[in-house]
Design a protein around this motif. Structure first.
Motif, short mmCIF file in Angstrom:
data_model
loop_
_atom_site.label_atom_id
_atom_site.label_comp_id
_atom_site.label_asym_id
_atom_site.label_seq_id
_atom_site.Cartn_x
_atom_site.Cartn_y
_atom_site.Cartn_z
N GLU A 76 49.52 64.38 -4.60
CA GLU A 76 48.28 64.46 -5.39
C GLU A 76 48.12 63.32 -6.40
O GLU A 76 47.87 63.55 -7.58
N MET A 77 48.27 62.08 -5.90
CA MET A 77 48.17 60.90 -6.76
C MET A 77 46.83 60.19 -6.64
O MET A 77 46.48 59.38 -7.49
N PHE A 78 46.04 60.45 -5.57
CA PHE A 78 44.88 59.59 -5.29
C PHE A 78 43.56 60.37 -5.36
O PHE A 78 43.46 61.50 -4.88
N ASP A 79 42.55 59.70 -5.94
CA ASP A 79 41.21 60.28 -6.00
C ASP A 79 40.51 60.18 -4.65
O ASP A 79 39.60 60.96 -4.37
N ALA A 80 40.86 59.17 -3.86
CA ALA A 80 40.21 58.98 -2.57
C ALA A 80 41.17 58.24 -1.64
O ALA A 80 41.98 57.42 -2.08
N VAL A 81 41.07 58.57 -0.34
CA VAL A 81 41.88 57.88 0.67
C VAL A 81 40.96 57.52 1.84
O VAL A 81 40.12 58.33 2.26
N ILE A 82 41.15 56.30 2.33
CA ILE A 82 40.38 55.86 3.50
C ILE A 82 41.36 55.29 4.52
O ILE A 82 42.44 54.79 4.16
N SER A 83 40.99 55.39 5.79
CA SER A 83 41.83 54.77 6.83
C SER A 83 40.91 54.42 8.00
O SER A 83 40.26 55.29 8.58
N LEU A 84 40.86 53.13 8.32
CA LEU A 84 39.95 52.66 9.37
C LEU A 84 40.71 52.08 10.53
O LEU A 84 41.50 51.13 10.35
N ALA A 85 40.45 52.60 11.71
CA ALA A 85 40.97 52.01 12.95
C ALA A 85 42.49 51.91 12.93
O ALA A 85 43.05 50.89 13.32
N VAL A 86 43.14 52.97 12.48
CA VAL A 86 44.60 52.96 12.35
C VAL A 86 45.25 54.11 13.12
O VAL A 86 46.23 53.92 13.84
N LEU A 87 44.67 55.32 13.00
CA LEU A 87 45.34 56.50 13.57
C LEU A 87 45.59 56.37 15.06
O LEU A 87 46.52 56.96 15.60
#
Ligand SMILES: C[S@@+](CC[C@H](N)C(=O)[O-])C[C@H]1O[C@@H](n2cnc3c(N)ncnc32)[C@H](O)[C@@H]1O
Length: 249
Positions: A157-168
């Motif tokens: 619970e450290m981040f206000d937002a997480v993004i991940s593009l074209a990785v999974l």
């Protein structure tokens, strides 16, 4: 870690150390990013590796350079590649994470939204990608770490937002990775993930021998989000690119 070593670190990486579950005694920042894979855990504890051709390309100098140029163009002309920065609602002074940050321009966009007092961190496994990211985007409020997305190095619970593009699609265990993203997200935080779906491009790439790429069917990622307790799950597919967004309650 001595106080001297701590104060010698770039500001963003000094702040990153405070977010780590197990901060190293002697952080390796010799290449401009914080390398947490230099001292790998015993093989049976390390996450599974992608040994396919596509990830091998992103882990090479030439492949990372080609990707860097291609993604800059794609983001200008293909709406599916544009970032949902406003929707992420990163508060001024907030902390955001880019998982599989590649050449780092998405991480830099998160930092602009978080402002000078905020912090955006990019995590990637590829040294050439991280080198590009550091030279293009490292700043007082932007830092990069070498770590595996299947085992994020941060406290809960450290981040206000997480993004991940074209990785999974490149990750042997995408569900573990999404669970890690949810773990590090603050309650009320937002997550947006973009993946290729099994359209025509997917079918072509699948023919590559040892391509090492997963393709997601329409509901895979949305179902995973719901199973992990995220709310307000929304999926949008444009061609063979899918964005899935949600909030942590
Ligand atoms: C197609 S690039 C996308 C880069 C960036 N997200 C962007 O949109 O510009 C995929 C990235 O995921 C990284 N990656 C692949 N497997 C990873 C893993 N297990 N942990 C962290 N990063 C990984 C690759 O090294 C590469 O930089």
């Amino acid at each position: 870690m001595t106080d001297q070593l701590h104060t010698d670190l770039p500001r963003a990486l000094r702040r990153a150390l405070d977010l780590l579950a197990y901060p190293p005694d002697h952080p390796d920042v010799s290449l401009g990013y914080l390398d947490l894979l230099g001292h790998l855990p015993a093989a049976d504890l390390a996450p599974e590796k992608n040994t396919g051709a596509i990830q091998a390309a992103w882990a090479s100098g030439l492949g990372s350079m080609l990707y860097d140029n291609a993604q800059a163009l794609a983001r200008k002309v293909v709406s599916a590649w544009q970032l949902p920065i406003e929707w992420l609602s990163i508060p001024a002074g907030g902390v955001a994470l880019d998982v599989g940050s590649g050449p780092g321009n998405v991480t830099a966009a998160l930092a602009r939204a978080a402002g000078a007092e905020g912090l955006a961190l990019g995590v990637d496994i590829s040294e050439p990608m991280l080198a590009r990211a550091v030279s293009a985007a490292a700043a007082d409020n932007v830092g990069f770490l070498r770590a595996d997305a299947q085992q994020l190095p941060f406290r809960n619970e450290m981040f206000d937002a997480v993004i991940s593009l074209a990785v999974l699609q490149l990750i042997p265990n995408p569900t573990t990775t999404v669970a890690e993203i949810v773990r590090v997200l603050k309650p009320g935080g937002r997550v947006a993930i973009m993946v290729p779906t099994a359209g025509l491009g997917g079918q072509l790439l699948r023919r590559l021998p040892n391509g090492g790429v997963n393709f997601f069917s329409e509901d895979d990622l949305g179902d995973t989000f719901e199973e992990l307790g995220l709310v307000g799950v929304r999926a949008k597919t444009l061609g063979n690119i899918q964005w899935v967004r949600a909030r942590k309650p």
